[in-house]
Enzyme design. Structure first.
Site, PDB file in Angstrom:
ATOM      1  N   HIS A 155      19.454  18.293 -14.985  1.00  0.00           N
ATOM      2  CA  HIS A 155      19.636  19.750 -14.888  1.00  0.00           C
ATOM      3  C   HIS A 155      18.290  20.472 -14.871  1.00  0.00           C
ATOM      4  CE1 HIS A 155      23.853  19.068 -15.152  1.00  0.00           C
ATOM      5  NE2 HIS A 155      23.775  18.578 -16.370  1.00  0.00           N
TER       6      HIS A 155
ATOM      7  N   LYS B 191      16.426  32.885  28.102  1.00  0.00           N
ATOM      8  CA  LYS B 191      17.504  33.815  28.467  1.00  0.00           C
ATOM      9  C   LYS B 191      18.330  33.252  29.621  1.00  0.00           C
ATOM     10  CE  LYS B 191      18.515  38.451  30.199  1.00  0.00           C
ATOM     11  NZ  LYS B 191      18.053  39.833  30.372  1.00  0.00           N
TER      12      LYS B 191
END
Length: 522
Positions: free
Chosen positions: A283, A134
């Site tokens: 694919h 913080k």
């Protein structure tokens, strides 16, 4: 300037070199518990937190850093809070080096008890880390030993840690405590709701599950060029997984979303085999798979199983790539190659293809590696165990026809069964010993998948065998396979029409094995 550091770590990797360098710079070090003892044993100057706070550790160390002089020293905002901190008898703390009790490792330890796990929930550590994060406008917080050298380099150069680095470290610190809290919530919500908590009776799917992910790199694009994308690495990803693969290519194009999905599909499939193996994916479906005595032969055979589809494909190999294999690989345009490792001379060959992505994973995870898989659906995830069958279901299956498969047919069926596990449902795979010859994937009708696989195989279908990821709901699929010369079939069984399918196989002289295991892949 870094004048005072508080160091309290469970993971002591790199601790002593860090502390010695800080002490040499005149930084005062505060510490506690095992970290303090390790520093004292190494003759690194250190002040115990007890001495700094004037308050002893209590409750077997449960309370030691939860003190106003500690958090005031971390949270003070320079001149604004100097008077308050002085009234507390504290001093500014400019650097916090802290990683947390090994909660995750404790939970995973065989035979661990619930009380042991609870004692490894860190309280003081996250509090210090969050306080420092913080207040990153003034304080540097380090939770990862991998950041020690960078922090020391800045202190060596300027006597302090730059604001950009403090912000980056604070971000990492909050991610660290968030993941930690998520693990604790996951453990507690996995316990039975009734009775005494028992760590051995955890639910595999807790009420709360937190996924801790870190962005590894941006993708060239998503599924289509108009979609953006990024790859996120899972915290704690297993060694040998795609997430930790190293890029060794020539620095061509970045990977796309589709590249990574296809690479994962190919890599998952090649792990099924102990012989030198090659898997070509297009694919997300294997279009060619082969095993052989060497990688070059395996890849060449896999490519020729469907040479049209192999163009622009993804290749996975399960051995270190040698020069011979590399020379065969560069004969065809490929998007990406993934393997455990590459010989230096193989890399020289592969790097001649500037747009070929080359990934190295290190030692392979085994085919039966257990982990959870996640699939995104609208507003949530469906979660399941990985399909971690070991692949022996064909040889251990039940022969249900009058004729049993020959040894050669069993060899081919075993290969086909391992492959069909990685083909989208409805999956049909035709094989001969050592190689696929035709794959039918992703059709709404199983008989249509048979038709496509036979079409792909052409004349090679005659004398091949067939693996089906799920049972035949009607005899039509098997009858079509028999018309094309398929001689043996492996399928799970379990249809209400199994007797009709078995009768059709017997009429055609086809051997059939029921594996008892289904391999749907959606």
């Amino acid at each position: 300037m870094i004048r005072r550091a508080l160091i309290s770590v469970s993971d002591k990797t790199g601790l002593l070199p860090l502390a010695r360098r800080l002490a040499e710079k005149g930084v005062e070090i505060l510490s506690t518990g095992g970290t303090q003892r390790a520093l004292q044993d190494a003759n690194v100057p250190v002040i115990g937190v007890e001495a700094y706070t004037g308050s002893p550790e209590v409750m077997d160390g449960r309370v030691k850093t939860l003190h106003p002089r500690v958090h005031g020293g971390i949270l003070m905002r320079g001149a604004i809070d100097e008077d308050d901190l002085a009234r507390l008898g504290g001093q500014p703390i400019d650097l916090v080096v802290c990683n947390l009790y090994p909660f995750e490792a404790t939970v995973r330890r065989p035979g661990v008890t619930h009380p042991e796990i609870i004692e490894n929930i860190d309280i003081g550590g996250p509090s210090m880390v969050r306080s420092a994060a913080k207040n990153h406008a003034r304080v540097a917080v380090v939770v990862d030993p991998a950041d020690y050298d960078a922090v020391l380099a800045e202190i060596d150069g300027a006597g302090e840690v730059s604001s950009a680095t403090r912000r980056r470290l604070a971000t990492k610190a909050f991610a660290h405590t968030a993941a930690y809290d998520g693990m604790v919530a996951g453990y507690l919500s996995s316990l039975p709701e009734e009775g005494e908590p028992n760590a051995a009776e955890r639910e595999p799917y807790p009420r709360f599950r937190t996924l801790a992910l870190e962005r590894a790199y941006p993708l060239r694009y998503g599924e289509n060029p108009h979609q953006s994308g990024a790859f996120y690495r899972e915290r704690g990803a297993a060694a040998g997984s795609l997430a930790l693969a190293e890029s060794l290519g020539a620095g061509g194009k970045e990977l796309s979303f589709n590249n990574l999905v296809d690479v994962d599909a190919a890599f998952e499939a090649v792990r099924e085999f102990t012989q030198p193996a090659a898997v070509v994916v297009k694919h997300t479906n294997p279009c060619g798979v082969a095993v052989a005595g060497d990688l070059a032969t395996a890849y060449r055979t896999a490519r020729e199983a469907d040479s049209v589809s192999a163009f622009g494909g993804i290749v996975a190999l399960n051995r270190e790539v040698d020069r011979a294999a590399a020379e065969v690989l560069v004969e065809t345009f490929l998007e990406c190659v993934i393997a455990p490792a590459y010989a230096p001379e193989a890399l020289e060959v592969l790097r001649t293809k500037k747009n070929l992505r080359v990934l190295a994973t290190g030692a392979l995870l085994p085919a039966d590696h257990r982990e959870l898989t996640f699939k995104r659906v609208g507003g949530g995830l469906v979660v399941q165990e990985r399909d971690a069958t070991a692949g022996g279901e064909v040889r251990g299956g039940k022969v249900v026809t009058k004729r049993a498969p020959t040894a050669q047919e069993l060899e081919a069926l075993d290969l086909g069964w391992r492959v069909c596990k990685h083909v989208k449902s409805n999956a049909i795979v035709l094989t001969v010993p050592g190689s696929t010859v035709g794959v039918g994937a992703g059709q709404m009708s199983r008989v249509e998948s048979v038709r496509i696989a036979c079409s792909k195989a052409g004349e090679r279908a005659r004398g091949s065998v067939l693996a089906s990821d799920a049972y035949f709901p009607f005899p039509d699929g098997l009858a079509l396979a028999a018309e094309h010369g398929i001689t043996a079939v492996a399928q799970p069984g379990g249809s209400v029409r199994d007797p009709e399918v078995i009768a059709a196989a017997d009429a055609a002289g086809v051997a059939m094995v029921f594996t008892g295991v289904r391999h749907f892949r959606h």
